[in-house]
Write a protein that holds these residues in place. Structure first.
Motif, mmCIF file in Angstrom:
data_model
loop_
_atom_site.group_PDB
_atom_site.id
_atom_site.type_symbol
_atom_site.label_atom_id
_atom_site.label_comp_id
_atom_site.label_asym_id
_atom_site.label_seq_id
_atom_site.Cartn_x
_atom_site.Cartn_y
_atom_site.Cartn_z
ATOM 1 N N ARG A 120 84.974 -49.895 22.706
ATOM 2 C CA ARG A 120 84.855 -49.846 23.362
ATOM 3 C C ARG A 120 84.506 -48.016 24.538
ATOM 4 N N TYR B 255 90.902 -53.587 22.989
ATOM 5 C CA TYR B 255 90.379 -52.760 23.291
ATOM 6 C C TYR B 255 90.860 -51.561 23.021
ATOM 7 N N PHE B 256 92.346 -52.207 24.256
ATOM 8 C CA PHE B 256 93.217 -50.495 24.725
ATOM 9 C C PHE B 256 94.549 -50.739 24.201
#
Length: 273
Positions: free
Chosen positions: A120, A99-100
């Motif tokens: 997210r 996600y990041f």
């Protein structure tokens, strides 16, 4: 603010990301609370454009290792922490490689919103709550800043509704200028309902745009702060229609006393000493 505990859940925080209304207030308000005898914890996403080496982020093994379910997928939760130099303020970063890890916050190099921004946001909300549970740190106030944090009030009041640690916590949502155009994935409401949250709780995000995400956060809040000098007419009308305490916009050079009074008198219903 002596001995009060305030949890800041923010999309962006200075000095880890560029200055804007959200990132600046997410630094200045906790700093003010600490200086007046309160306690703070700050949570934000570990976006890939944050320089881990420069800001000395490090993983907290005892807090990591949990898997969060997002839309029937097990996603590993990684918690990192850093200290803001000279301020004795710790910032916790919610991280997950899928996600990041990418090098941008919300959109690709063509300006298109990431397709999984909705997931997210779910992961961030659940990750913050699960980490605060592990810390066993019961906040008096939870202050929401930015759309990436906007699902936390919904989850706290519904999915985590019986969690004793948050039994007395009050939620405040700050409202800022629109900071994304377009919509998130149209199945966001279904992904939230996968967690057993009823359809009527998420009807505001049938159209998951910026305004509706902020409205959803406000719906499950106990107070509203206007964080930008100008907000959209749609949000302004919605804020005026909600019968909960509100704090008007205050510039940085004059925010400290109004924020303290709002927290103590209007949100916690206590007398100022």
């Amino acid at each position: 603010m002596k001995d009060k505990r305030v949890l800041f859940v923010s999309s962006e925080v200075v000095p880890y990301l560029p200055e804007n209304d959200i990132s600046t207030l997410s630094f200045e308000v906790p700093k003010m609370i600490n200086s007046t005898g309160g306690q703070t914890r700050i949570f934000m996403p570990r976006f890939g454009n944050i320089n881990e080496r420069r800001h000395q982020l490090h993983e907290v093994i005892r807090l990591s290792g949990l898997n969060l379910v997002v839309n029937d997928l097990d996603m590993p939760l990684i918690i990192k922490v850093a200290s803001i130099p000279k301020e004795r303020m710790q910032v916790y970063f919610i991280d997950n490689e899928d996600y990041f890890k990418r090098k941008a916050m919300y959109s690709d190099e063509d300006g298109q919103l990431f397709e999984d921004n909705d997931e997210r946001a779910i992961f961030f909300a659940k990750g913050v709550i699960e980490t605060v549970k592990k810390l066993n740190w019961a906040p008096d106030i939870i202050h929401i800043n930015g759309w990436m944090a906007s699902l936390l009030p919904l989850y706290l009041k519904n999915y985590y509704g019986n969690e004793p640690l948050f039994k007395n916590s009050k939620i405040v949502t700050s409202v800022y200028q629109n900071n994304f155009e377009g919509e998130l994935d149209k199945d966001l409401d279904k992904k939230i309902m996968f967690d057993g949250i009823d359809e009527d709780k998420v009807e505001l995000i049938d159209t998951p745009n910026y305004n509706n995400l902020i409205k959803l956060s406000i719906k499950y809040s106990d107070g509203i702060v206007i964080g930008s000098d100008h907000i959209s007419d749609e949000l302004k009308t919605f804020v005026e229609s909600i019968d909960i305490p509100k704090l008007d916009f205050h510039a940085l050079e004059e925010f400290a006393q109004p924020y303290q009074e709002f927290y103590i008198k209007d949100i916690l219903n206590e007398e100022i000493e």
